[in-house]
Scaffold this motif. Structure first.
Motif, PDB file in Angstrom:
ATOM      1  N   HIS A 104      13.350   9.002  -8.391  1.00  0.00           N
ATOM      2  CA  HIS A 104      12.740   8.125  -9.372  1.00  0.00           C
ATOM      3  C   HIS A 104      11.526   8.790 -10.022  1.00  0.00           C
ATOM      4  CE1 HIS A 104      14.561   4.752  -6.722  1.00  0.00           C
ATOM      5  NE2 HIS A 104      15.406   5.133  -7.662  1.00  0.00           N
ATOM      6  N   ALA A 105      11.356   8.527 -11.295  1.00  0.00           N
ATOM      7  CA  ALA A 105      10.237   9.112 -12.033  1.00  0.00           C
ATOM      8  C   ALA A 105       8.893   8.678 -11.446  1.00  0.00           C
ATOM      9  CB  ALA A 105      10.325   8.720 -13.506  1.00  0.00           C
ATOM     10  N   LYS A 106       8.817   7.445 -10.964  1.00  0.00           N
ATOM     11  CA  LYS A 106       7.570   6.946 -10.389  1.00  0.00           C
ATOM     12  C   LYS A 106       7.174   7.772  -9.168  1.00  0.00           C
ATOM     13  CE  LYS A 106       5.542   2.958  -8.003  1.00  0.00           C
ATOM     14  NZ  LYS A 106       5.755   1.579  -7.522  1.00  0.00           N
ATOM     15  N   ASP A 107       8.139   8.066  -8.288  1.00  0.00           N
ATOM     16  CA  ASP A 107       7.847   8.835  -7.081  1.00  0.00           C
ATOM     17  C   ASP A 107       7.406  10.253  -7.432  1.00  0.00           C
ATOM     18  OD1 ASP A 107       8.516   6.725  -5.313  1.00  0.00           O
ATOM     19  OD2 ASP A 107      10.638   7.188  -5.559  1.00  0.00           O
ATOM     20  N   MET A 108       8.088  10.868  -8.387  1.00  0.00           N
ATOM     21  CA  MET A 108       7.698  12.221  -8.788  1.00  0.00           C
ATOM     22  C   MET A 108       6.318  12.214  -9.442  1.00  0.00           C
ATOM     23  SD  MET A 108      11.236  14.023 -10.092  1.00  0.00           S
ATOM     24  CE  MET A 108      11.604  12.807 -11.359  1.00  0.00           C
ATOM     25  N   GLY A 109       6.029  11.168 -10.216  1.00  0.00           N
ATOM     26  CA  GLY A 109       4.720  11.071 -10.842  1.00  0.00           C
ATOM     27  C   GLY A 109       3.612  10.899  -9.817  1.00  0.00           C
ATOM     28  N   ILE A 110       3.871  10.090  -8.787  1.00  0.00           N
ATOM     29  CA  ILE A 110       2.874   9.889  -7.721  1.00  0.00           C
ATOM     30  C   ILE A 110       2.600  11.201  -6.998  1.00  0.00           C
ATOM     31  CG2 ILE A 110       2.520   8.824  -5.448  1.00  0.00           C
ATOM     32  CD1 ILE A 110       3.890   6.320  -6.557  1.00  0.00           C
ATOM     33  N   ILE A 146       0.838  -1.206   0.000  1.00  0.00           N
ATOM     34  CA  ILE A 146       0.000   0.000   0.000  1.00  0.00           C
ATOM     35  C   ILE A 146       0.870   1.253   0.000  1.00  0.00           C
ATOM     36  CG2 ILE A 146      -1.687   1.335   1.327  1.00  0.00           C
ATOM     37  CD1 ILE A 146      -2.798  -1.308   2.372  1.00  0.00           C
ATOM     38  N   ALA A 147       1.937   1.223   0.801  1.00  0.00           N
ATOM     39  CA  ALA A 147       2.795   2.397   0.976  1.00  0.00           C
ATOM     40  C   ALA A 147       3.417   2.871  -0.323  1.00  0.00           C
ATOM     41  CB  ALA A 147       3.885   2.100   1.996  1.00  0.00           C
ATOM     42  N   GLU A 148       3.681   1.961  -1.237  1.00  0.00           N
ATOM     43  CA  GLU A 148       4.311   2.336  -2.504  1.00  0.00           C
ATOM     44  C   GLU A 148       3.494   3.351  -3.286  1.00  0.00           C
ATOM     45  OE1 GLU A 148       5.205  -1.061  -4.827  1.00  0.00           O
ATOM     46  OE2 GLU A 148       6.655  -1.905  -3.401  1.00  0.00           O
ATOM     47  N   TRP A 149       2.218   3.463  -2.965  1.00  0.00           N
ATOM     48  CA  TRP A 149       1.344   4.370  -3.704  1.00  0.00           C
ATOM     49  C   TRP A 149       0.865   5.543  -2.846  1.00  0.00           C
ATOM     50  CZ3 TRP A 149       1.595   3.533  -8.691  1.00  0.00           C
ATOM     51  CH2 TRP A 149       1.930   2.241  -9.124  1.00  0.00           C
ATOM     52  N   LEU A 150       1.439   5.691  -1.659  1.00  0.00           N
ATOM     53  CA  LEU A 150       1.067   6.808  -0.788  1.00  0.00           C
ATOM     54  C   LEU A 150       1.976   8.010  -1.036  1.00  0.00           C
ATOM     55  CD1 LEU A 150       0.422   5.001   2.629  1.00  0.00           C
ATOM     56  CD2 LEU A 150      -1.267   5.804   0.959  1.00  0.00           C
ATOM     57  N   PRO A 151       1.457   9.217  -0.868  1.00  0.00           N
ATOM     58  CA  PRO A 151       2.288  10.400  -1.119  1.00  0.00           C
ATOM     59  C   PRO A 151       3.455  10.533  -0.151  1.00  0.00           C
ATOM     60  CG  PRO A 151       0.205  11.026  -0.095  1.00  0.00           C
ATOM     61  CD  PRO A 151       0.077   9.583  -0.474  1.00  0.00           C
ATOM     62  N   THR A 152       3.286  10.076   1.091  1.00  0.00           N
ATOM     63  CA  THR A 152       4.381  10.202   2.066  1.00  0.00           C
ATOM     64  C   THR A 152       5.565   9.311   1.702  1.00  0.00           C
ATOM     65  OG1 THR A 152       2.934   8.764   3.388  1.00  0.00           O
ATOM     66  CG2 THR A 152       3.229  11.017   4.152  1.00  0.00           C
ATOM     67  N   HIS A 153       5.285   8.121   1.190  1.00  0.00           N
ATOM     68  CA  HIS A 153       6.380   7.231   0.780  1.00  0.00           C
ATOM     69  C   HIS A 153       7.157   7.839  -0.389  1.00  0.00           C
ATOM     70  CE1 HIS A 153       8.178   3.849  -1.479  1.00  0.00           C
ATOM     71  NE2 HIS A 153       8.412   3.360  -0.274  1.00  0.00           N
ATOM     72  N   ALA A 154       6.425   8.334  -1.385  1.00  0.00           N
ATOM     73  CA  ALA A 154       7.072   8.962  -2.538  1.00  0.00           C
ATOM     74  C   ALA A 154       7.811  10.232  -2.119  1.00  0.00           C
ATOM     75  CB  ALA A 154       6.028   9.277  -3.604  1.00  0.00           C
ATOM     76  N   TYR A 155       7.246  10.955  -1.166  1.00  0.00           N
ATOM     77  CA  TYR A 155       7.836  12.206  -0.663  1.00  0.00           C
ATOM     78  C   TYR A 155       9.210  11.950  -0.041  1.00  0.00           C
ATOM     79  CZ  TYR A 155       7.873  16.604   2.066  1.00  0.00           C
ATOM     80  OH  TYR A 155       8.198  17.816   2.611  1.00  0.00           O
ATOM     81  N   ALA A 156       9.283  10.988   0.880  1.00  0.00           N
ATOM     82  CA  ALA A 156      10.551  10.675   1.521  1.00  0.00           C
ATOM     83  C   ALA A 156      11.524  10.015   0.552  1.00  0.00           C
ATOM     84  CB  ALA A 156      10.321   9.772   2.731  1.00  0.00           C
ATOM     85  N   ALA A 157      10.996   9.290  -0.426  1.00  0.00           N
ATOM     86  CA  ALA A 157      11.854   8.604  -1.397  1.00  0.00           C
ATOM     87  C   ALA A 157      12.659   9.588  -2.230  1.00  0.00           C
ATOM     88  CB  ALA A 157      11.009   7.713  -2.302  1.00  0.00           C
ATOM     89  N   LEU A 158      12.173  10.810  -2.400  1.00  0.00           N
ATOM     90  CA  LEU A 158      12.927  11.820  -3.143  1.00  0.00           C
ATOM     91  C   LEU A 158      14.280  12.062  -2.489  1.00  0.00           C
ATOM     92  CD1 LEU A 158      10.183  14.540  -3.836  1.00  0.00           C
ATOM     93  CD2 LEU A 158      10.880  12.653  -5.323  1.00  0.00           C
ATOM     94  N   GLY A 159      14.264  12.329  -1.187  1.00  0.00           N
ATOM     95  CA  GLY A 159      15.495  12.617  -0.467  1.00  0.00           C
ATOM     96  C   GLY A 159      16.387  11.396  -0.328  1.00  0.00           C
ATOM     97  N   ARG A 160      15.798  10.228  -0.154  1.00  0.00           N
ATOM     98  CA  ARG A 160      16.600   9.014   0.021  1.00  0.00           C
ATOM     99  C   ARG A 160      17.331   8.644  -1.263  1.00  0.00           C
ATOM    100  NH1 ARG A 160      11.806   6.796   3.172  1.00  0.00           N
ATOM    101  NH2 ARG A 160      12.209   7.597   5.262  1.00  0.00           N
ATOM    102  N   ALA A 161      16.714   8.915  -2.403  1.00  0.00           N
ATOM    103  CA  ALA A 161      17.394   8.676  -3.677  1.00  0.00           C
ATOM    104  C   ALA A 161      18.607   9.593  -3.810  1.00  0.00           C
ATOM    105  CB  ALA A 161      16.429   8.892  -4.838  1.00  0.00           C
ATOM    106  N   VAL A 162      18.442  10.837  -3.410  1.00  0.00           N
ATOM    107  CA  VAL A 162      19.543  11.806  -3.474  1.00  0.00           C
ATOM    108  C   VAL A 162      20.662  11.404  -2.512  1.00  0.00           C
ATOM    109  CG1 VAL A 162      20.194  14.205  -3.049  1.00  0.00           C
ATOM    110  CG2 VAL A 162      18.059  13.691  -4.230  1.00  0.00           C
ATOM    111  N   GLU A 163      20.300  10.915  -1.317  1.00  0.00           N
ATOM    112  CA  GLU A 163      21.312  10.451  -0.367  1.00  0.00           C
ATOM    113  C   GLU A 163      22.172   9.339  -0.964  1.00  0.00           C
ATOM    114  OE1 GLU A 163      19.557  11.164   4.113  1.00  0.00           O
ATOM    115  OE2 GLU A 163      18.869   9.400   3.003  1.00  0.00           O
ATOM    116  N   GLY A 164      21.570   8.528  -1.816  1.00  0.00           N
ATOM    117  CA  GLY A 164      22.308   7.450  -2.462  1.00  0.00           C
ATOM    118  C   GLY A 164      23.075   7.903  -3.689  1.00  0.00           C
ATOM    119  N   GLY A 165      23.017   9.198  -3.992  1.00  0.00           N
ATOM    120  CA  GLY A 165      23.765   9.734  -5.123  1.00  0.00           C
ATOM    121  C   GLY A 165      23.036   9.654  -6.444  1.00  0.00           C
ATOM    122  N   ALA A 166      21.733   9.371  -6.420  1.00  0.00           N
ATOM    123  CA  ALA A 166      20.954   9.243  -7.654  1.00  0.00           C
ATOM    124  C   ALA A 166      19.874  10.308  -7.724  1.00  0.00           C
ATOM    125  CB  ALA A 166      20.324   7.850  -7.741  1.00  0.00           C
ATOM    126  N   ALA A 167      19.300  10.442  -8.892  1.00  0.00           N
ATOM    127  CA  ALA A 167      18.173  11.363  -9.059  1.00  0.00           C
ATOM    128  C   ALA A 167      16.903  10.700  -8.540  1.00  0.00           C
ATOM    129  CB  ALA A 167      18.015  11.721 -10.532  1.00  0.00           C
TER     130      ALA A 167
END
Length: 245
Positions: free
Chosen positions: A216-222, A193-214
């Protein structure tokens, strides 16, 4: 409209209780949770406790400011007749909403920065300059999704009902979105369920950057989809409330 925006920002900054829970409390919570933890990666992730919760608490603080602040303030102003008085002026509806978003964003930015400073000072988090800037900017801009949700709730609920409704949504999104604990520790059905919630996608933005990546398009789209949904709901509820007045 500019005058109203300044008024809203000034009023938000004068609310000491609100400032504590939306600006200072997330940084304190981060220190309590991750302060004494070691740098061992969290199971199922490549992030340590310091990195994982730095983004989580930055998102949590920003969401607190824009969601709770907007919903409760708007509901109270509707009951007191302030919103109706503003409609008698030349101020357009979008101006009132813009003032609410601006005041919330003013409070959410210091909250984000304070958590990032705590990460650097307390947990000795070391990132490149672009990563710090990207995390701060992404978390700040992403909070607009929850600002729109706050406006919608403020027009949906009455002054007495707005707090329990907001808190229920707030805690459910924070927990199921993985802001309080790593998603890998939650049951599989919650993770699905969490994969489609705005809070999961919201935090995933920063976690991707912490890993040195941009991010994900899916998170930004959500997030974009939820922004359109919440903003559309807020606009519809505003027009509905206008017809009642």
């Amino acid at each position: 409209m500019t005058t109203l925006i300044k008024l809203e920002i000034t009023r938000a900054l004068r609310n000491k209780k609100f400032l504590f829970f939306s600006v200072i409390y997330p940084a304190l919570l981060y220190v309590l949770i991750a302060g004494a933890a070691d740098d061992t990666p969290i199971p199922g992730t490549h992030l340590s406790m310091g990195l994982y919760y730095m983004v989580s608490m930055a998102a949590f603080g920003a969401m607190t400011a824009v969601l709770i602040g907007n919903s409760e303030q708007i509901a109270k102003e509707r009951e007191k007749g302030w919103v109706r008085q503003l409609r008698l002026t030349a101020l357009p509806g979008r101006g009132y909403v813009a003032a609410k978003v601006a005041s919330a964003a003013t409070v959410s930015l210091p909250s984000i920065v304070l958590v990032l400073v705590a990460g650097a000072v307390v947990k000795h988090v070391r990132l490149d300059a672009w990563q710090w800037a990207a995390i701060a900017l992404g978390t700040w801009l992403g909070s607009l999704v929850f600002a729109a949700l706050g406006v919608a709730i403020g027009y949906l609920a009455s002054g007495d009902a707005v707090r329990p409704i907001t808190m229920l949504i707030y805690f459910a999104l924070a927990f199921m979105g993985g802001l309080w604990m790593p998603m890998t520790l939650l049951p599989r059905w919650v993770q699905n369920i969490a994969e489609w919630l705005p809070t999961h996608a919201y935090a995933a933005l920063g976690r991707a950057v912490e890993g040195g990546a941009a991010p994900h398009a899916k998170d930004m789209g959500i997030l974009l989809g939820y922004l359109v949904l919440f903003a559309g709901a807020a606009a519809w509820l505003y027009r509905k409330d206008t017809r009642k007045a």
